[in-house]
Design an enzyme around this catalytic site. Sequence first.
Site, short mmCIF file in Angstrom:
data_model
loop_
_atom_site.label_atom_id
_atom_site.label_comp_id
_atom_site.label_asym_id
_atom_site.label_seq_id
_atom_site.Cartn_x
_atom_site.Cartn_y
_atom_site.Cartn_z
N ARG A 514 0.93 -1.28 0.02
CA ARG A 514 0.03 0.01 -0.16
C ARG A 514 0.75 1.12 0.07
NH1 ARG A 514 -4.75 0.44 4.10
NH2 ARG A 514 -3.05 0.22 5.72
N SER A 574 8.29 -4.97 6.10
CA SER A 574 8.24 -6.14 7.22
C SER A 574 8.88 -7.33 6.93
CB SER A 574 6.38 -6.37 6.97
OG SER A 574 5.75 -5.40 7.01
N ASP A 628 6.51 -3.75 10.33
CA ASP A 628 4.89 -3.53 10.44
C ASP A 628 4.61 -3.87 11.65
OD1 ASP A 628 4.11 -7.00 8.84
OD2 ASP A 628 5.59 -6.38 10.41
C1 0WK Z 1 -1.67 -4.76 7.70
C2 0WK Z 1 -0.41 -4.07 7.93
C3 0WK Z 1 0.81 -4.44 7.33
C4 0WK Z 1 0.94 -5.77 7.74
C5 0WK Z 1 0.05 -6.73 7.41
C6 0WK Z 1 0.16 -8.15 7.87
O1 0WK Z 1 -0.71 -2.78 7.38
O2 0WK Z 1 1.99 -3.73 7.50
O3 0WK Z 1 2.20 -6.44 6.94
O4 0WK Z 1 -1.18 -6.28 7.91
O5 0WK Z 1 -1.06 -9.02 7.68
P1 0WK Z 1 -1.16 -9.66 6.24
O6 0WK Z 1 -1.69 -8.47 5.16
O7 0WK Z 1 0.02 -10.48 5.94
O8 0WK Z 1 -2.25 -10.52 6.41
C1 BGC Z 2 8.92 -10.70 9.00
C2 BGC Z 2 8.85 -9.82 9.84
C3 BGC Z 2 7.24 -9.22 9.65
C4 BGC Z 2 6.30 -10.54 9.72
C5 BGC Z 2 4.92 -10.02 9.72
C6 BGC Z 2 7.93 -11.90 9.03
O1 BGC Z 2 8.15 -12.94 8.05
O2 BGC Z 2 10.12 -11.52 9.17
O3 BGC Z 2 9.64 -8.71 9.69
O4 BGC Z 2 7.00 -8.55 10.86
O5 BGC Z 2 6.72 -11.38 8.87
O6 BGC Z 2 4.68 -9.36 8.55
#
Ligand code: 0WK
Ligand code: BGC
Length: 888
Positions: A514, A574, A628
Amino acid sequence: MDSIGSSGLRQGEETLSCSEEGLPGPSDSSELVQECLQQFKVTRAQLQQIQASLLGSMEQALRGQASPAPAVRMLPTYVGSTPHGTEQGDFVVLELGATGASLRVLWVTLTGIEGHRVEPRSQEFVIPQEVMLGAGQQTGLDRSTLISWTKGFRCSGVEGQDVVQLLRDAIRRQGAYNIDVVAVVNDTVGTMMGCEPGVRPCEVGLVVDTGTNACYMEEARHVAVLDEDRGRVCVSVEWGSFSDDGALGPVLTTFDHTLDHESLNPGAQRFEKMIGGLYLGELVRLVLAHLARCGVLFGGCTSPALLSQGSILLEHVAEMEDPSTGAARVHAILQDLGLSPGASDVELVQHVCAAVCTRAAQLCAAALAAVLSCLQHSREQQTLQVAVATGGRVCERHPRFCSVLQGTVMLLAPECDVSLIPSVDGGGRGVAMVTAVAARLAAHRRLLEETLAPFRLNHDQLAAVQAQMRKAMAKGLRGEASSLRMLPTFVRATPDGSERGDFLALDLGGTNFRVLLVRVTTGVQITSEIYSIPETVAQGSGQQLFDHIVDCIVDFQQKQGLSGQSLPLGFTFSFPCRQLGLDQGILLNWTKGFKASDCEGQDVVSLLREAITRRQAVELNVVAIVNDTVGTMMSCGYEDPRCEIGLIVGTGTNACYMEELRNVAGVPGDSGRMCINMEWGAFGDDGSLAMLSTRFDASVDQASINPGKQRFEKMISGMYLGEIVRHILLHLTSLGVLFRGQQIQRLQTRDIFKTKFLSEIESDSLALRQVRAILEDLGLPLTSDDALMVLEVCQAVSQRAAQLCGAGVAAVVEKIRENRGLEELAVSVGVDGTLYKLHPRFSSLVAATVRELAPRCVVTFLQSEDGSGKGAALVTAVACRLAQLTRV
Ligand code: 0WK
Ligand code: BGC
């Protein structure tokens, strides 16, 4: 009983008595006949009323509503599944009372091979009347209390007793045999289970024999007495006792009342007495006797045999109705009864048989239509496709019963596409099948439990993970080798609300990439755009990746009218970075499916700035790079200052928290705190989690792009849970527990079982049927048992993930409490991530585990609404505010 004006004529040894009075004229006769046969005519409206009333009673009984007492019993039979076709084994079956006063003993062999049937060996024993009249509710497959005898049985000391126990006692008394009574089964259940597995599931059993009854596979959650919320159970309707005067009153004839009055159980089983084979012959006899007395039949003559109860049997009625041999049979049978029928008599007798049996079949159809409607309601289906196994001598022997039944069901339940499948030896094979299915379910349950046992973590195991994590945290903070790198983030302060300004933010590393514009005033306004990062870019060259990122930024700036503006930018990145400053982060290693080259070991901010430079005419002021977890903590900390922990459970998983600076080796200063990015995804990469790792975890790890790495993450996060489930399903299929042991091609495909399916499948509002729908969309042909087991596999995998995550959070909050020397700690955790947010039970399981392992901490979980992009902007805003302060 005497009839009006009889005379003594002899025929054979029978004494005919004939009415003295003149016989009625032809018109009177036909009127008398019509008036008599009309009584057996049931209208469609009456049938629909019976259907509706029976359906009402069934649903009332299922709900366990006691008053008014439901007219049917709806007894759970503890049969939870229908045959797979894989059942095998040898079984002894006892069949009592199916065809009246007899006991049949069978030896049934099930081969488990489709189409390969072994004929059961059987022997029938007649039960002497004195035994029948001498001196069963199910509470389990092998425990059943006899409620009341029917069909001519009257043995004392049995009603209210557990008939299986009585049989076991009898076997013990005999002392000759070692027989393990596994199941007691109602004949309708045996009939349903004796049905060969075919195109349509055979989920209804219908018996019209001496008595009549039906059973069907009901959703267990609809059977109040069971207190189960998942799976199915076969319910025996016991519709023989159906007696709703409103519905049945209009169709009961004087003959029905006479028959009931003279029966062994007057007032009981009224519905059965209009349909069951024990009564059809008797009804015909009563009508014939009546018509004879009225002078309409047999010249007004009756015979002792005609006046004797039970002298006309079901077999007689069926033979008399046989389209080809019926007339001849009528003759023979009536002669046996000491009568000499004329041609018109024969025809009229056949009409009487037809009237009685047509009504029986129609009433049976109304009841069956009620069962089908109940099945349709419980499956929430607009239309229903189902096979009904039929059994019993009335179905088998009566020439028209089943066709009238089928025709009437189609009329009363047009939305149901029903096929009637004559059950092959329902009593014998079907009962063996019940035992075999129970044995299969028990064996499959054992194999499922063995497979899932390693996922069921107990308190000690979780406390050990917590302790392991504490040790690794301490070593990481001291800068010693540890699977937890405990990376300083240079974020030392949380926002104090005085921050102001417009900031750009990037959020890379989760499901979506994003770009955000964050306006900080008294509040925070966010405008954002989601861009995709194709796998080819995520696993291409670093230059390509960062050029793609800058392209997205430029596109966003153009759309937001920001082109040419150089706003301070916060970069949520992240991935594990060793930060050398707020705007300097060396990527240690990629995770979560990213593998762009020439990035690991590089300063990510430099890589971004180089990309900006490559794209002339763009100016960006990269102020901060944050993880993140840090962005999430800051974002929630803006609302709740007690928020000092950030947790992500999404594609990946990780946590950060505010650590005392004095405990952070390598960062100067002893006072104050700094946010530490734990990178707990890598916890256990040193083998410290080996005791918990299963063969399925190993398979997922080996197939990943970073084998041996991120072991904790691979047990918890969204990128991997679906794969763990898929590997377990493949294993259970190889054991024959799932999908009848047929390996399903689709299931061999990596990532075909998305983690979001776990969240969907486990959602409480989802009936098993929807679980099946999700899996069928995946091309998995499954039974409801399979769906139930897939659900349990998902539950076990997600529960372990949540508990491990909870053990991690417990380690962190206890660390903070001890850091501050507090008896009690109240702290908030900012959380983000698709798995945590969408899974129906994940968050509550994490919270429960934290309460269990850190009872002296009151932990509030705050779901981040705006993601960590806002947090990155706030970190940038704080940095700008602090920089401002140093400048003045
Ligand atoms: C939303 C956050 C972002 C994070 C994500 C983790 O804005 O920084 O990395 O959540 O959740 P995912 O999208 O991997 O399920
Ligand atoms: C990364 C982290 C991150 C997490 C959640 C992991 O794979 O090593 O830096 O915070 O994923 O997104």
